[in-house]
Design a protein around this motif. Structure first.
Motif, short mmCIF file in Angstrom:
data_model
loop_
_atom_site.label_atom_id
_atom_site.label_comp_id
_atom_site.label_asym_id
_atom_site.label_seq_id
_atom_site.Cartn_x
_atom_site.Cartn_y
_atom_site.Cartn_z
N GLY A 38 48.14 34.05 27.44
CA GLY A 38 47.63 35.03 26.39
C GLY A 38 46.28 34.96 25.83
N ARG A 49 32.14 39.54 30.49
CA ARG A 49 31.19 40.39 29.72
C ARG A 49 29.97 39.87 29.31
NH1 ARG A 49 35.58 41.92 25.79
NH2 ARG A 49 36.89 43.16 27.25
N PRO A 68 49.17 39.03 47.16
CA PRO A 68 47.91 39.50 47.24
C PRO A 68 46.88 38.46 46.84
CG PRO A 68 49.37 39.87 45.32
CD PRO A 68 50.20 39.17 46.17
N LEU B 52 41.61 47.10 27.01
CA LEU B 52 40.34 46.87 27.57
C LEU B 52 39.83 48.12 27.67
CD1 LEU B 52 41.55 44.68 30.50
CD2 LEU B 52 39.94 43.95 28.81
N PRO B 53 38.54 48.27 27.53
CA PRO B 53 37.79 49.41 28.16
C PRO B 53 38.14 49.94 29.63
CG PRO B 53 36.21 47.50 27.56
CD PRO B 53 37.59 46.98 27.73
N GLU B 56 37.30 48.44 32.68
CA GLU B 56 37.78 46.89 33.28
C GLU B 56 39.40 46.76 33.47
OE1 GLU B 56 36.61 44.33 30.02
OE2 GLU B 56 34.66 45.06 30.02
N THR B 59 40.72 46.42 37.49
CA THR B 59 40.68 44.94 37.84
C THR B 59 41.36 44.11 37.22
OG1 THR B 59 38.44 45.87 38.04
CG2 THR B 59 38.60 43.69 38.67
N PHE B 60 41.45 44.24 35.87
CA PHE B 60 42.33 43.32 35.24
C PHE B 60 43.65 43.30 35.53
CE2 PHE B 60 44.93 42.27 31.52
CZ PHE B 60 44.44 40.77 31.30
N ARG B 62 44.89 44.35 38.32
CA ARG B 62 45.16 43.98 39.77
C ARG B 62 45.14 42.11 39.74
NH1 ARG B 62 41.07 46.47 42.27
NH2 ARG B 62 39.87 44.84 42.25
N ASP B 63 44.04 41.83 39.09
CA ASP B 63 43.74 40.23 38.88
C ASP B 63 45.13 39.57 38.29
OD1 ASP B 63 41.38 40.52 40.00
OD2 ASP B 63 40.25 40.22 38.13
N VAL B 64 45.89 40.20 37.24
CA VAL B 64 46.98 39.45 36.62
C VAL B 64 48.13 39.55 37.51
CG1 VAL B 64 48.36 39.43 34.35
CG2 VAL B 64 45.88 39.55 34.27
N ALA B 66 48.30 39.73 40.64
CA ALA B 66 48.09 38.70 41.73
C ALA B 66 48.66 37.42 41.39
CB ALA B 66 46.59 38.82 42.29
N GLU B 67 48.30 37.16 40.07
CA GLU B 67 48.88 35.95 39.65
C GLU B 67 50.27 35.69 39.63
OE1 GLU B 67 46.46 33.54 39.30
OE2 GLU B 67 44.66 33.94 37.95
N LEU B 87 50.54 37.63 27.02
CA LEU B 87 49.45 38.39 27.12
C LEU B 87 49.69 39.55 26.36
CD1 LEU B 87 46.77 38.15 28.94
CD2 LEU B 87 47.93 39.60 30.41
N GLY B 93 43.13 40.57 21.70
CA GLY B 93 41.83 39.56 22.13
C GLY B 93 40.89 40.06 23.23
N LEU B 94 41.83 41.09 23.92
CA LEU B 94 41.12 41.95 25.01
C LEU B 94 39.97 42.66 24.69
CD1 LEU B 94 44.24 42.14 27.32
CD2 LEU B 94 42.30 40.54 28.16
N ARG B 95 40.37 43.30 23.70
CA ARG B 95 39.37 44.36 23.18
C ARG B 95 37.96 43.84 22.92
NH1 ARG B 95 42.63 46.19 19.17
NH2 ARG B 95 43.83 47.35 20.75
N PRO B 96 36.88 44.53 23.27
CA PRO B 96 35.75 43.93 22.76
C PRO B 96 35.43 43.90 21.40
CG PRO B 96 35.43 45.57 24.78
CD PRO B 96 36.58 45.78 24.01
#
Lengths: 108, 307
Positions: A38, A49, A68, B52-53, B56, B59-60, B62-64, B66-67, B87, B93-96
């Motif tokens: 988290g 970024r 994947p 997230l914007p 992004e 992709t985010f 998909r990445d998480v 995949a983990e 998470l 915290g993910l927000r710019p």
């Protein structure tokens, strides 16, 4: 772009700098650093970024591996320099604080 | 001997029991429930990604995911869920710039709580270990203030039939007063070490008076339904507690029993409420009387000497 350098960000950068050319996936980084996902994923997003790190997909065939492809993170050339500066700066300030503390404790 | 017994017998038996329980649970809940847990984890990851914007997000996720599906977590649905919950909780915290806002808000709240506790922020900057205690103390002061303020607002609105804005204003004023008085008492307690017995009893009696006032007000709210019951209303017009109606209808023995029980109940309520109000003060007092001298006081004294 600047990155807010918290202790956890510095910890993550220091671990990545142990293998500056290496590629890391998220869970591996979190396991080594002890940072929770988290907190870790937002840090990785901020580094992405700021273009300190870049991501690419793991070069595997998902059908063969049965899972994947993961995202792999590694330093950009500029990011590596920034990270080295940040970690060195932090260590120097820690050492200075340590010296000050020691001087204060020692009798005159 | 006891430790040896635990190590050789109790611990293995406990572990076997735990394993059996886990196996039984898995057999009962089955694959369907495990699938549900995994699905819930995915939903939480997607919810977290909303911070997230838009460019992004995909992709985010998909990445998480995949983990989550990696060898490390594939067979551990509970770990997947815990990771997703973590998470989701920290998704700001993910927000710019989002984590910056949360950090500032936390700092502001923390400094407010420290102020309420009566601790000196300057001393706390030298003794960060004491900050947690001061924050907890401030939280309980604010809680007591809010507690009594809302009680007064309810009494003003419900029993005195004041307009809601006036009742709310009265609540806010009382809340501020209680917080200020409690803070004053804590400041006195925080700032001096081993004071004279006279000043100690003076501040203790002030604390007890405050606690009694708050307890009485809160009790009015808690006992309001009893007081307003039609059977105990006097003439049926004014909402007042009229005991004469009971004298006429109840036998003497029963009346004594009812009033005795009522008095006992009220007394217990008084004690409980006063204990809640006194908690911050007593915590600070016990900390001073019970253990070694807190480092906060040592630093405070050193700073006073240096000045």
């Amino acid at each position: 772009m600047t990155v807010r350098l918290t202790t956890q960000v510095l910890h993550l950068l220091a671990v990545m700098l142990e293998e500056p050319e290496g590629e890391w996936y998220g869970l591996e980084l979190f396991r080594v650093t002890g940072i929770k996902p988290g907190t870790g994923y937002p840090i990785l997003q901020r580094l992405l970024r700021a273009e300190w790190v870049e991501r690419r997909e793991e070069p595997i065939d998902p059908r063969v591996e049965g899972r994947p492809a993961r995202a792999l993170y590694r330093f950009t050339p500029g990011g590596r320099l920034h990270a080295e500066d940040a970690v060195k700066g932090h260590l120097t300030s820690l050492a200075q604080k340590g010296r000050l503390k020691k001087a204060r404790v020692q009798p005159a | 001997m006891t430790a040896l017994l635990y190590l050789t017998f109790v611990t293995p038996v406990l572990l076997v029991c735990l394993w059996l329980a886990a196996t039984a649970l898995q057999a009962v809940v089955g694959e369907e429930a495990i699938g549900q847990v995994k699905r819930l984890a995915r939903v939480l990851v997607k919810r977290a990604a909303r911070s997230l914007p838009p460019d992004e997000r995909e992709t985010f996720i998909r990445d998480v995911l995949a983990e989550l599906d990696s060898d490390e977590l594939e067979d551990r649905p509970l770990s997947q869920l815990l990771m997703a919950i973590d998470l989701w909780i920290h998704s700001s915290g993910l927000r710019p710039g989002g984590s910056e806002v949360v950090r500032r808000l936390r700092q502001r709240l923390g400094s407010t709580l420290v102020w309420c506790s009566g601790a000196d922020a300057r001393i706390l900057s030298y003794v960060p270990a004491e900050r947690g205690f001061a924050t907890a103390l401030g939280g309980s002061v604010l809680l007591v203030g809010g507690f009594s303020g809302s009680a007064v607002a309810f009494v003003a609105g419900g029993r005195l039939f004041l307009d809601p804005p006036v009742a709310a204003f009265a609540g806010v004023v009382v809340c501020a007063l209680v917080v200020l008085i409690e803070r004053f008492l804590l400041v006195v307690e925080f700032s001096t070490w081993r004071r004279s017995w006279v000043s100690f009893f003076w501040s203790l009696s002030l604390q007890i008076m405050l606690a009694y006032l708050v307890a009485e007000t809160v009790k009015l709210v808690l006992l309001q339904p009893v007081v307003l019951e039609p059977s105990v209303l006097g003439d049926g017009l004014s909402p007042q507690y009229d005991r004469s109606s009971e004298v006429l209808t109840e036998g003497v023995g029963q009346l004594v029993w009812i009033h005795g029980r009522e008095a006992l109940f009220e007394g217990m309520l008084d004690v409980i409420l006063m204990a809640i109000v006194c908690t911050p003060y007593v915590a600070l007092l016990l900390r001073r009387l019970g253990g070694p001298r807190p480092i906060y006081d040592l630093v405070s004294e050193e700073l006073r000497k240096a000045e």
